[in-house]
Scaffold this motif. Structure first.
Motif, PDB file in Angstrom:
ATOM      1  N   PHE A 193       7.055   0.249   4.067  1.00  0.00           N
ATOM      2  CA  PHE A 193       6.466   1.891   4.180  1.00  0.00           C
ATOM      3  C   PHE A 193       6.448   2.175   2.623  1.00  0.00           C
ATOM      4  CE2 PHE A 193       6.958   6.475   5.516  1.00  0.00           C
ATOM      5  CZ  PHE A 193       5.649   6.863   5.771  1.00  0.00           C
ATOM      6  N   HIS A 194       5.348   2.702   2.306  1.00  0.00           N
ATOM      7  CA  HIS A 194       5.887   3.951   1.126  1.00  0.00           C
ATOM      8  C   HIS A 194       5.429   5.273   0.916  1.00  0.00           C
ATOM      9  CE1 HIS A 194       7.505   0.527  -1.135  1.00  0.00           C
ATOM     10  NE2 HIS A 194       6.170  -0.601  -1.083  1.00  0.00           N
ATOM     11  N   TYR A 195       5.992   6.015   1.012  1.00  0.00           N
ATOM     12  CA  TYR A 195       5.326   7.190   0.811  1.00  0.00           C
ATOM     13  C   TYR A 195       6.286   8.353   0.446  1.00  0.00           C
ATOM     14  CZ  TYR A 195       4.622  11.489   3.678  1.00  0.00           C
ATOM     15  OH  TYR A 195       3.931  13.246   4.690  1.00  0.00           O
ATOM     16  N   TYR A 196       5.263   9.198  -0.705  1.00  0.00           N
ATOM     17  CA  TYR A 196       5.684   9.766  -0.986  1.00  0.00           C
ATOM     18  C   TYR A 196       5.122  11.598  -0.797  1.00  0.00           C
ATOM     19  CZ  TYR A 196       6.238  11.950  -6.346  1.00  0.00           C
ATOM     20  OH  TYR A 196       7.264  12.918  -7.530  1.00  0.00           O
ATOM     21  N   CYS A 197       5.765  12.400  -0.787  1.00  0.00           N
ATOM     22  CA  CYS A 197       5.401  13.730  -0.502  1.00  0.00           C
ATOM     23  C   CYS A 197       5.472  14.536  -1.312  1.00  0.00           C
ATOM     24  CB  CYS A 197       5.923  14.242   1.185  1.00  0.00           C
ATOM     25  SG  CYS A 197       4.599  15.301   1.412  1.00  0.00           S
ATOM     26  N   LEU A 252      -3.231   2.533  -3.933  1.00  0.00           N
ATOM     27  CA  LEU A 252      -3.111   3.769  -3.519  1.00  0.00           C
ATOM     28  C   LEU A 252      -4.077   4.534  -2.558  1.00  0.00           C
ATOM     29  CD1 LEU A 252      -0.730   6.073  -4.374  1.00  0.00           C
ATOM     30  CD2 LEU A 252      -2.088   6.996  -5.912  1.00  0.00           C
ATOM     31  N   TYR A 253      -3.057   5.197  -2.031  1.00  0.00           N
ATOM     32  CA  TYR A 253      -4.056   5.532  -0.851  1.00  0.00           C
ATOM     33  C   TYR A 253      -3.352   7.534  -1.214  1.00  0.00           C
ATOM     34  CZ  TYR A 253      -4.700   8.326   3.614  1.00  0.00           C
ATOM     35  OH  TYR A 253      -4.921   9.531   4.597  1.00  0.00           O
ATOM     36  N   VAL A 308      -7.095   3.676  -3.529  1.00  0.00           N
ATOM     37  CA  VAL A 308      -8.212   2.370  -2.703  1.00  0.00           C
ATOM     38  C   VAL A 308      -9.405   3.832  -1.922  1.00  0.00           C
ATOM     39  CG1 VAL A 308      -6.715   2.545  -0.507  1.00  0.00           C
ATOM     40  CG2 VAL A 308      -8.784   0.676  -0.581  1.00  0.00           C
ATOM     41  N   LEU A 309      -8.653   4.886  -1.769  1.00  0.00           N
ATOM     42  CA  LEU A 309      -9.613   5.704  -0.490  1.00  0.00           C
ATOM     43  C   LEU A 309      -8.830   7.546  -1.354  1.00  0.00           C
ATOM     44  CD1 LEU A 309     -10.671   5.677   2.965  1.00  0.00           C
ATOM     45  CD2 LEU A 309      -9.000   7.526   2.304  1.00  0.00           C
ATOM     46  N   VAL A 310      -9.373   8.123  -1.574  1.00  0.00           N
ATOM     47  CA  VAL A 310      -8.921   9.955  -1.200  1.00  0.00           C
ATOM     48  C   VAL A 310      -9.445  10.730  -0.389  1.00  0.00           C
ATOM     49  CG1 VAL A 310      -8.798  11.826  -2.762  1.00  0.00           C
ATOM     50  CG2 VAL A 310      -8.561   9.895  -3.532  1.00  0.00           C
ATOM     51  N   ASP A 311      -8.485  11.445   0.675  1.00  0.00           N
ATOM     52  CA  ASP A 311      -9.135  12.300   1.600  1.00  0.00           C
ATOM     53  C   ASP A 311      -8.202  13.153   1.672  1.00  0.00           C
ATOM     54  OD1 ASP A 311      -6.887  12.574   3.213  1.00  0.00           O
ATOM     55  OD2 ASP A 311      -7.284  10.695   4.445  1.00  0.00           O
ATOM     56  N   LEU A 312      -9.695  14.526   1.801  1.00  0.00           N
ATOM     57  CA  LEU A 312      -8.906  16.331   1.753  1.00  0.00           C
ATOM     58  C   LEU A 312      -8.487  16.331   3.271  1.00  0.00           C
ATOM     59  CD1 LEU A 312     -11.067  15.463  -0.894  1.00  0.00           C
ATOM     60  CD2 LEU A 312     -10.007  18.042  -1.130  1.00  0.00           C
ATOM     61  N   ALA A 313      -7.730  17.456   3.487  1.00  0.00           N
ATOM     62  CA  ALA A 313      -7.663  17.960   4.459  1.00  0.00           C
ATOM     63  C   ALA A 313      -7.241  18.810   5.247  1.00  0.00           C
ATOM     64  CB  ALA A 313      -5.965  16.934   5.743  1.00  0.00           C
ATOM     65  N   GLU A 314      -7.282  19.726   6.574  1.00  0.00           N
ATOM     66  CA  GLU A 314      -6.711  20.995   6.770  1.00  0.00           C
ATOM     67  C   GLU A 314      -8.474  21.631   6.092  1.00  0.00           C
ATOM     68  OE1 GLU A 314      -4.855  21.689   9.080  1.00  0.00           O
ATOM     69  OE2 GLU A 314      -3.839  19.554   9.530  1.00  0.00           O
ATOM     70  N   VAL A 361       0.727  -1.614  -0.105  1.00  0.00           N
ATOM     71  CA  VAL A 361      -0.094   0.070   0.340  1.00  0.00           C
ATOM     72  C   VAL A 361       1.062   1.485  -0.149  1.00  0.00           C
ATOM     73  CG1 VAL A 361      -1.803   1.469   1.083  1.00  0.00           C
ATOM     74  CG2 VAL A 361      -1.594  -1.244   1.275  1.00  0.00           C
ATOM     75  N   GLY A 362       0.681   2.142  -1.064  1.00  0.00           N
ATOM     76  CA  GLY A 362       1.075   3.582  -0.925  1.00  0.00           C
ATOM     77  C   GLY A 362       0.696   4.144  -0.516  1.00  0.00           C
ATOM     78  N   ILE A 363       1.012   5.557  -0.139  1.00  0.00           N
ATOM     79  CA  ILE A 363       0.290   6.860   0.023  1.00  0.00           C
ATOM     80  C   ILE A 363       1.390   8.083  -1.224  1.00  0.00           C
ATOM     81  CG2 ILE A 363       0.023   8.029   1.047  1.00  0.00           C
ATOM     82  CD1 ILE A 363       0.762   6.183   4.013  1.00  0.00           C
TER      83      ILE A 363
END
Length: 330
Positions: free
Chosen positions: A193-197, A248-249, A297-303, A155-157
């Motif tokens: 842990f797969h994370y790309y910012c 992908l998240y 798999v999921l999308v979210d929006l924050a802040e 699972v990647g972010i």
């Protein structure tokens, strides 16, 4: 308090807007098409969108930020209600998970349970925040669903954000710790842990955060490296990153955009991304994932913080992102 008591059903009174006089059936707006999610999931089809609110900014308070994002889900719905309808699938309002006190962790667990249930029904959740503590909550739901099906799944972010949000949660979790919490969970569960910012503001992240990111193999791209002339490099970077994943998240913090377009956030970004560039990058990511048959798999929006917003700019931008993401996934 049990997790289910944090959830409230959809408030359909939020879905109001103009009604056009043009030909009936082809002049709809979202407020005329969004439905409350049936409790028995009757008539729900695989791939339909479920909007779920995360009415919480306790993590922002803990991170010493400016509160108000708890009102974000309502503001985004109101901004989205009048958008023209061009979808060929259904959109359901799944209500809100609410944090009415300082007990953040049970509310995150409650959101995770709701997300997992939506995924089990074959729905495409788009979660509306809320502080970026939403990410640890969303990931809990993803993990419950994905790893139950495939314990070896990758699972990647991808996080569009001015901040890495890799602070140490040793004392308590906050809006600044979610991806560190995910990294620690992955380490304990012996999962990668797969994370790309994307869109990181280096002046807003300490060297300790960059050092930790490097130690974890995190991939990041600074905000000034997200120009149109960088798109070829970004596409290649995305392709390399996405090829190693099974799911992908996608998570988007509204403070990745410049303050002129998104003033209603806890920490505005004076030199953040232009919305046109930001949206193009998001759509590029979705396109590259689709080319690889990689499920988002999921999308979210924050802040999204209406208390700090000006002319509802941030809420309108968040609503436009929901509109574009829902359409791109067809």
């Amino acid at each position: 308090m049990s997790a289910k008591n944090h959830h409230t059903p959809a408030n359909m009174a939020l879905w109001q807007g103009r009604i056009d006089d043009e030909e009936e059936g082809i002049s709809w707006r979202w407020h005329q098409q969004v439905q409350a999610l049936p409790t028995d999931y009757s008539e729900v089809q695989t791939g339909d969108v479920a909007l779920l609110g995360f009415a919480c900014d306790e993590g922002v308070r803990r991170n010493k930020g400016r509160q108000g994002a708890k009102q974000g889900p309502e503001a985004i719905r109101k901004a989205l209600a009048n958008a023209a309808w061009h979808l060929s699938k259904a959109v359901y309002d799944a209500g809100d998970v609410n944090c009415d006190d300082e007990q953040l962790e049970p509310v995150q667990a409650a959101l995770g349970l709701q997300v997992a249930q939506l995924l089990r029904q074959g729905l495409q959740p788009i979660v509306l925040g809320g502080g970026h503590e939403i990410a640890w909550a969303s990931f809990q739901g993803i993990a419950q669903h994905v790893y139950a099906q495939n314990p070896k799944a990758a699972v990647g972010i991808v996080n569009f954000d001015a901040h890495l949000d890799l602070r140490n949660p040793e004392r308590q979790g906050s809006s600044g710790t979610p991806f560190r919490q995910i990294a620690e969970w992955c380490a304990h569960q012996h999962k990668p842990f797969h994370y790309y910012c994307i869109g990181v503001n280096d002046s807003a992240n300490t060297q300790a955060l960059f050092d930790f990111a490097k130690s974890q193999g995190v991939l990041w791209r600074l905000d000034h490296q997200c120009k149109l002339s960088d798109f070829s490099d970004i596409r290649a970077e995305m392709q390399t990153y996405l090829r190693q994943l099974d799911y992908l998240y996608l998570t988007i913090c509204m403070d990745v955009f410049n303050a002129a377009a998104a003033p209603g956030v806890s920490a505005p970004s004076v030199m953040g991304l232009d919305p046109v560039i930001g949206l193009a990058l998001i759509k590029l990511l979705i396109s590259e994932a689709q080319a690889l048959n990689l499920p988002i798999v999921l999308v979210d929006l924050a802040e999204c913080n209406p208390l700090l917003d000006q002319d509802s700019r941030t809420a309108k931008l968040a609503a436009r992102l929901v509109y574009e993401i829902a359409g791109a996934a067809q």
